[in-house]
Design a protein around this motif. Structure first.
Motif, mmCIF file in Angstrom:
data_model
loop_
_atom_site.group_PDB
_atom_site.id
_atom_site.type_symbol
_atom_site.label_atom_id
_atom_site.label_comp_id
_atom_site.label_asym_id
_atom_site.label_seq_id
_atom_site.Cartn_x
_atom_site.Cartn_y
_atom_site.Cartn_z
ATOM 1 N N TYR A 65 56.663 -8.426 -50.905
ATOM 2 C CA TYR A 65 57.816 -9.323 -50.919
ATOM 3 C C TYR A 65 58.953 -8.761 -50.059
ATOM 4 N N LEU A 124 60.709 -10.657 -46.865
ATOM 5 C CA LEU A 124 62.160 -10.798 -46.703
ATOM 6 C C LEU A 124 62.612 -10.197 -45.384
ATOM 7 N N LEU A 127 64.755 -11.929 -42.544
ATOM 8 C CA LEU A 127 66.096 -11.389 -42.326
ATOM 9 C C LEU A 127 66.306 -10.967 -40.879
ATOM 10 N N THR A 146 67.826 -4.467 -41.086
ATOM 11 C CA THR A 146 66.711 -4.930 -41.917
ATOM 12 C C THR A 146 66.011 -3.765 -42.594
ATOM 13 N N LEU A 206 63.517 -10.595 -54.560
ATOM 14 C CA LEU A 206 63.441 -10.614 -53.101
ATOM 15 C C LEU A 206 62.884 -11.944 -52.598
ATOM 16 N N THR A 254 64.715 -14.434 -50.030
ATOM 17 C CA THR A 254 64.052 -14.931 -48.822
ATOM 18 C C THR A 254 64.231 -16.436 -48.682
ATOM 19 N N TYR A 277 68.048 -17.262 -48.012
ATOM 20 C CA TYR A 277 68.552 -16.952 -46.676
ATOM 21 C C TYR A 277 67.993 -17.902 -45.629
#
Length: 336
Positions: free
Chosen positions: A91, A95, A99, A118, A151, A155, A158
């Motif tokens: 996960y 993400l 990101l 990141t 997370l 994800t 975002y």
């Protein structure tokens, strides 16, 4: 006149048979992964037409396909060495892929800055795992699964549920490019593995990680800060997961939700396979690399033979079960 009772001893043939059985099982537990790889290579060499499986380009392709799994699995190896589990790495990688692409496309950050931010976020997620496990005393499975689920939410939040595309060409070339004729992911994998091998085997932190994993109470008695050592292992695992997510986004050319979730199963299969390689059930970086190669040799060979996709899932699950079995046998005979 009295006669003493005859001594009861195991017959010589039976004792010899038992000894040979132990030797064979110990050999299988220690070299079974390498034997399995050899068998797979022979089978696919015969099954794939025109010798395509053993062609240099395909062998290099197998290593390239192994690179991302090896990076995330090597970081996870340190967590297992220290005696804990981390179910959030897949996960975290997903993400990271979303990101890093969002930071470049939406926030306009330069490629190096976006990658650095990141990786730091991945390390922070690892630190959160470590703090929950060591300070809050939450079971590692529960803590990392909970962080992993959070997370996933980040994800989706975002990315608003959509892939992030239109990436800079330089970022895409990060994994498509070559150096000395070898794909960049292979070079990156080699650097990460060498760094982690040196860290685990040639530095004080690595010695502390191994000591805590072997016996946390004994390590505490000799002055090792057990909690800090465990947190460090989780941080490294989170950073490696984030790096894997960055590279995967480069390969895909987009930041895609859940793209890296499957790396969790692949990583555990490779690590347990590796623990049954060359050592007696111990987790180690070289073994993890060998385990990753075994898994990807299987995937590549099955694909080239044109087998149905469901066989790849059966192979993956079977490899994981076999890996745990070999690791258990290795530890049992190491103790004996």
């Amino acid at each position: 006149m009295t006669t003493s009772a005859p001594l009861t001893t195991e017959p010589a043939p039976a004792a010899a048979k038992t000894a040979w059985k132990r030797i064979i099982l110990l050999g299988v537990s220690k070299y079974g992964t390498l034997i399995a790889m050899g068998i797979l290579i022979v089978v696919f060499s015969l099954g794939v037409p025109n010798g395509a499986f053993l062609s240099p380009s395909n062998l290099l392709n197998i290593v390239n396909q192994s690179a991302l799994t090896a990076i995330i699995a090597s970081g996870l190896t340190l967590v297992l060495v220290v005696g804990e589990f981390d179910l959030s790495v897949g996960y975290a990688a997903s993400l990271a892929g979303v990101l890093v692409t969002g930071l470049m496309v939406n926030q306009g950050l330069a490629i190096p800055v976006a990658i650095l931010v990141t990786v730091l976020v991945g390390a922070a997620a690892g630190a959160a795992n470590g703090l929950l496990v060591t300070k809050a005393k939450v079971n590692a499975v529960v803590a990392t699964l909970g962080i992993g689920t959070m997370l996933v939410g980040l994800t989706f939040g975002y990315s608003a549920g959509s892939p992030i595309v239109l990436l800079p060409s330089g970022f895409v070339q990060l994994t498509l490019g070559r150096f000395l004729g070898i794909q960049n992911p292979i070079w990156i994998m080699a650097i990460v593995l060498i760094v982690l091998w040196v860290l685990l085997n040639r530095t004080p932190l690595g010695q502390r990680i191994q000591a805590v994993g072997a016996n946390a109470e004994a390590a505490k008695l000799v002055g090792i800060r057990v909690d800090r050592t465990k947190i460090a292992a989780f941080v490294i695992a989170g950073a490696c997961a984030a790096l894997t997510g960055v590279l995967l986004a480069s390969v895909l050319g987009s930041g895609t939700i859940s793209a890296a979730d499957g790396y969790l199963m692949d990583s555990f299969a490779a690590i347990f396979l590796g623990s049954a390689t060359l050592r007696n059930g111990e987790f180690h970086i070289l073994g993890t690399l060998i385990g990753v190669l075994v898994v990807n040799v299987g995937f590549n060979g099955l694909s080239m033979m044109g087998t149905a996709t469901f066989w790849q899932y059966i192979f993956k699950g079977g490899i994981l079960v076999l890996a745990v079995a070999l690791s258990t046998i290795a530890r049992r005979y190491a103790r004996a």
